[in-house]
Write a protein that holds these residues in place. Structure first.
Motif, mmCIF file in Angstrom:
data_model
loop_
_atom_site.group_PDB
_atom_site.id
_atom_site.type_symbol
_atom_site.label_atom_id
_atom_site.label_comp_id
_atom_site.label_asym_id
_atom_site.label_seq_id
_atom_site.Cartn_x
_atom_site.Cartn_y
_atom_site.Cartn_z
ATOM 1 N N ALA A 154 0.813 -1.223 0.000
ATOM 2 C CA ALA A 154 0.000 0.000 0.000
ATOM 3 C C ALA A 154 0.845 1.271 0.000
ATOM 4 C CB ALA A 154 -0.933 -0.001 1.220
ATOM 5 N N LEU A 155 2.135 1.167 0.304
ATOM 6 C CA LEU A 155 3.015 2.335 0.332
ATOM 7 C C LEU A 155 3.798 2.395 -0.977
ATOM 8 C CD1 LEU A 155 4.194 4.714 1.961
ATOM 9 C CD2 LEU A 155 5.853 3.097 2.926
ATOM 10 N N ASP A 156 3.650 3.513 -1.706
ATOM 11 C CA ASP A 156 4.355 3.613 -2.983
ATOM 12 C C ASP A 156 5.836 3.921 -2.755
ATOM 13 O OD1 ASP A 156 4.900 6.588 -3.236
ATOM 14 O OD2 ASP A 156 2.709 6.661 -3.123
ATOM 15 N N PHE A 157 6.642 3.635 -3.784
ATOM 16 C CA PHE A 157 8.089 3.802 -3.689
ATOM 17 C C PHE A 157 8.484 5.253 -3.417
ATOM 18 C CE2 PHE A 157 7.979 -0.084 -6.431
ATOM 19 C CZ PHE A 157 8.623 -0.931 -5.540
ATOM 20 N N ASP A 158 7.795 6.214 -4.043
ATOM 21 C CA ASP A 158 8.149 7.625 -3.859
ATOM 22 C C ASP A 158 8.056 8.039 -2.400
ATOM 23 O OD1 ASP A 158 8.573 7.856 -6.574
ATOM 24 O OD2 ASP A 158 6.666 8.834 -6.997
ATOM 25 N N HIS A 159 6.996 7.647 -1.722
ATOM 26 C CA HIS A 159 6.841 8.016 -0.312
ATOM 27 C C HIS A 159 7.779 7.194 0.578
ATOM 28 C CE1 HIS A 159 3.128 9.877 -1.851
ATOM 29 N NE2 HIS A 159 3.360 10.745 -0.879
ATOM 30 N N ALA A 160 7.931 5.928 0.280
ATOM 31 C CA ALA A 160 8.802 5.068 1.091
ATOM 32 C C ALA A 160 10.245 5.548 1.057
ATOM 33 C CB ALA A 160 8.719 3.620 0.601
ATOM 34 N N ALA A 161 10.686 6.063 -0.081
ATOM 35 C CA ALA A 161 12.083 6.486 -0.227
ATOM 36 C C ALA A 161 12.457 7.613 0.714
ATOM 37 C CB ALA A 161 12.362 6.914 -1.675
ATOM 38 N N GLY A 162 11.507 8.387 1.158
ATOM 39 C CA GLY A 162 11.799 9.547 1.996
ATOM 40 C C GLY A 162 11.580 9.345 3.484
ATOM 41 N N LEU A 163 11.487 8.114 3.944
ATOM 42 C CA LEU A 163 11.172 7.878 5.354
ATOM 43 C C LEU A 163 12.385 7.779 6.274
ATOM 44 C CD1 LEU A 163 8.251 5.299 5.041
ATOM 45 C CD2 LEU A 163 8.105 7.739 5.571
ATOM 46 N N CYS A 164 13.478 7.207 5.825
ATOM 47 C CA CYS A 164 14.609 6.907 6.727
ATOM 48 C C CYS A 164 15.215 8.143 7.366
ATOM 49 C CB CYS A 164 15.712 6.174 5.969
ATOM 50 S SG CYS A 164 15.319 4.487 5.556
ATOM 51 N N VAL A 165 15.606 9.107 6.588
ATOM 52 C CA VAL A 165 16.328 10.259 7.117
ATOM 53 C C VAL A 165 15.396 11.157 7.931
ATOM 54 C CG1 VAL A 165 17.599 12.360 6.512
ATOM 55 C CG2 VAL A 165 18.141 10.201 5.379
ATOM 56 N N THR A 166 14.275 11.532 7.372
ATOM 57 C CA THR A 166 13.365 12.449 8.057
ATOM 58 C C THR A 166 12.832 11.848 9.355
ATOM 59 O OG1 THR A 166 12.723 13.525 6.008
ATOM 60 C CG2 THR A 166 11.200 13.723 7.853
ATOM 61 N N TYR A 167 12.244 10.681 9.258
ATOM 62 C CA TYR A 167 11.671 10.080 10.461
ATOM 63 C C TYR A 167 12.769 9.586 11.404
ATOM 64 C CZ TYR A 167 7.001 10.724 8.769
ATOM 65 O OH TYR A 167 5.831 11.307 8.354
ATOM 66 N N GLY A 168 13.885 9.124 10.864
ATOM 67 C CA GLY A 168 15.011 8.728 11.705
ATOM 68 C C GLY A 168 15.559 9.900 12.503
ATOM 69 N N THR A 169 15.696 11.038 11.847
ATOM 70 C CA THR A 169 16.167 12.252 12.526
ATOM 71 C C THR A 169 15.188 12.669 13.619
ATOM 72 O OG1 THR A 169 17.310 13.016 10.542
ATOM 73 C CG2 THR A 169 16.757 14.697 12.190
#
Length: 158
Positions: A111-126
């Motif tokens: 259900a999660l598209d690649f475009d949105h998934a690609a931006g999760l690690c750095v932002t949410y990790g930070t």
């Protein structure tokens, strides 16, 4: 294969798309076909030579990505070819395929598209690091987010 490359320090307009060699998976790594790569503020600093990380030239920017596992190196368990994953490599994800440590790959739901998934690690990790490890925010406390117009602020609000 194609890659977005930084061949000398400068701005985004100084990057070029060129052919590079295919990556090969070492033990503990997977080859991922990149469907989307996220470019963050620190990527602009890296390509300008203004960040603490200074990769050897030429290099591909983009620390985080989402894609499909294509092959596995020796000793990799928990993922398989065909899995949809997001991952973090520090830099080097702005290319068609990337070799990534398997322990830095996370399955993503259909259900999660690649475009949105690609931006999760750095932002949410930070954001998680700031709130959990630095601020030690606990359940029941109130948090004021002053500046929710950027990615980290929006993640903090969520």
């Amino acid at each position: 294969m194609k890659a977005l490359l930084c061949k000398h320090y400068g701005g985004p307009d100084d990057l070029s798309i060129d052919d590079i060699a295919e990556p090969a998976a070492r033990p503990g790594e997977a080859i991922v076909e990149v469907k989307a790569a996220a470019l963050n503020f620190f990527d602009t600093l890296i390509i300008a030579g203004k960040y603490q990380t200074k990769p050897a030239m030429p290099f591909s920017p983009a620390a985080e990505f989402a894609g499909v596992v294509r092959s596995l190196g020796a000793g990799v368990t928990g993922i398989k070819a065909g899995d949809r994953v997001l991952g973090y490599v520090g830099y080097g994800a702005a290319q068609q395929r990337v070799a990534a440590r398997a322990d830095r790959l996370v399955p993503i739901p259909d259900a999660l598209d690649f475009d949105h998934a690609a931006g999760l690690c750095v932002t949410y990790g930070t954001t998680l690091h700031a709130l959990k490890d630095r601020a030690h925010v606990r359940e029941g406390e109130t948090l004021a987010v002053l500046g929710a117009s950027g990615c980290d602020g929006r993640a903090a609000v969520e």
